[in-house]
Design a protein around this motif. Structure first.
Motif, short mmCIF file in Angstrom:
data_model
loop_
_atom_site.label_atom_id
_atom_site.label_comp_id
_atom_site.label_asym_id
_atom_site.label_seq_id
_atom_site.Cartn_x
_atom_site.Cartn_y
_atom_site.Cartn_z
N VAL A 171 3.63 -30.69 33.93
CA VAL A 171 2.20 -30.71 34.27
C VAL A 171 1.49 -31.95 33.73
N ALA A 182 -2.55 -28.55 37.48
CA ALA A 182 -3.17 -28.61 36.15
C ALA A 182 -4.34 -29.58 36.08
N MET A 215 -3.08 -23.55 31.91
CA MET A 215 -2.77 -24.95 32.23
C MET A 215 -3.07 -25.88 31.06
#
Length: 343
Positions: free
Chosen positions: A171, A205, A255
């Motif tokens: 991410v 994210a 996230m």
């Protein structure tokens, strides 16, 4: 069925259920900790297993009598760790990285003798009958393994719930990616392998609704799941599901937690020193997020982070990680244009 036949069946079922509940309570499943083999309960021998699904490293089973837990058994792989070691890794290293409410409840269970060999016979029978995916043929459960994982079952328990599961992957960009890259690490690898489309983890994210929405399209079911009760048409239901998942990813902490962990645990990337924390970063990059979404509750999203399997540099993994990163750089997969990913 006469009462003298029916009564023993009922009593046996109740006894098995109580045994399962008792063994789960014997272990502190909410805050796992290092355990000794003496403290690990045994799965009742009367418990029946039903094949549910499998991945590259594990096979998942439902339990009878019904339980809120699934049984995960590991396959024979050179890179896999014994489940006792894997559980101690979860307890001491992986779980403390996350807020407890984000984690998928997991505990260790001792397996009855001959269970593994019996299930391997069943896996071969599933192959013969065409009920096991062909790409999984020839891989069976580790016969030397003494333990399994009881994992919280995130599948829907009402007809108005839907399970959404996905692997967030990298991410944040790989720290060893070239400056000015046009693709993130996950999208670069996907392009190199010439795999089909998928979401960009940086979109997922990003914290930007437009980008998150673009990623979410790839993780939602395209048709109503089996057993789901549709009100007013699937298209409208899917739009509602989409908004719930987007809202969770934007407003929840998952996230941000993942981004923070990946940055902190691996500040150098696969071409760096691979110092302490690198393998934990690889664990975080390969976890699965399970979202059980209740369509009649607001916000109605329950999260469970799972598949926090211990990664090691052994078995050629260090060389593989370094070689893959070098290939992505030297062959220009990070720099190539024409893909959806532009960071």
């Amino acid at each position: 069925m006469t009462s003298d036949v029916f009564l023993p069946i009922v009593v046996t079922t109740i006894a098995i259920t109580l045994s399962l509940l008792l063994l789960i309570r014997l272990v502190n499943i909410f805050t796992p900790r290092p355990i000794t083999t003496m403290s690990i309960p045994t799965l009742p021998t009367e418990t029946q297993l039903s094949y549910l699904a499998e991945g590259a490293a594990n096979v998942i089973y439902r339990l009878t009598p019904p339980s809120r837990f699934l049984l995960r058994l590991r396959k024979t792989l050179a890179s896999s760790q014994p489940n006792l070691s894997a559980y101690n890794y979860l307890s001491t290293t992986a779980y403390p990285l996350f807020p407890a409410h984000l984690l998928l409840t997991t505990t260790l269970i001792r397996l009855p003798p001959s269970l593994i060999s019996s299930e391997n016979i069943r896996l071969k029978a599933l192959e013969a009958s065409g009920q096991r995916p062909k790409k999984r043929h020839g891989m069976y459960l580790e016969t030397e393994e003494e333990y399994g994982f009881l994992v919280a079952d995130m599948t829907p328990y009402t007809p108005r719930q839907i399970l959404v599961e996905f692997k967030p992957k990298w991410v944040v960009q790989s720290p060893s990616a070239p400056e000015g890259a046009k693709r993130c690490r996950t999208c670069a690898l996907r392009a190199m392998k010439r795999q089909g489309g998928g979401f960009c983890p940086l979109d997922l994210a990003s914290g930007e609704k437009r980008r998150v929405a673009r990623a979410v399209e790839f993780i939602l079911p395209t048709k109503a799941p089996k057993g789901f009760e549709v009100f007013g048409g699937w298209e409208e239901e899917r739009k509602m599901l989409r908004e719930k998942v987007i809202g969770f990813l934007l407003e929840g902490e998952l996230m941000e937690v993942l981004k923070g962990l990946q940055r902190r645990l691996d500040p150098e990337g696969p071409l760096g020193s691979m110092r302490e924390g690198f393998t934990d970063a690889m664990t975080v990059r390969d976890l699965t997020a399970f979202l059980r979404v209740d369509m009649d509750v607001d916000p109605g999203v329950e999260c469970g982070v799972g598949d926090l399997d211990m990664k090691t540099k052994e078995g050629g993994k260090e060389e593989y990680w370094r070689a893959t990163e070098k290939m992505l750089i030297e062959e220009g997969w990070y720099d190539s244009k024409g893909s959806v990913c532009e960071l």
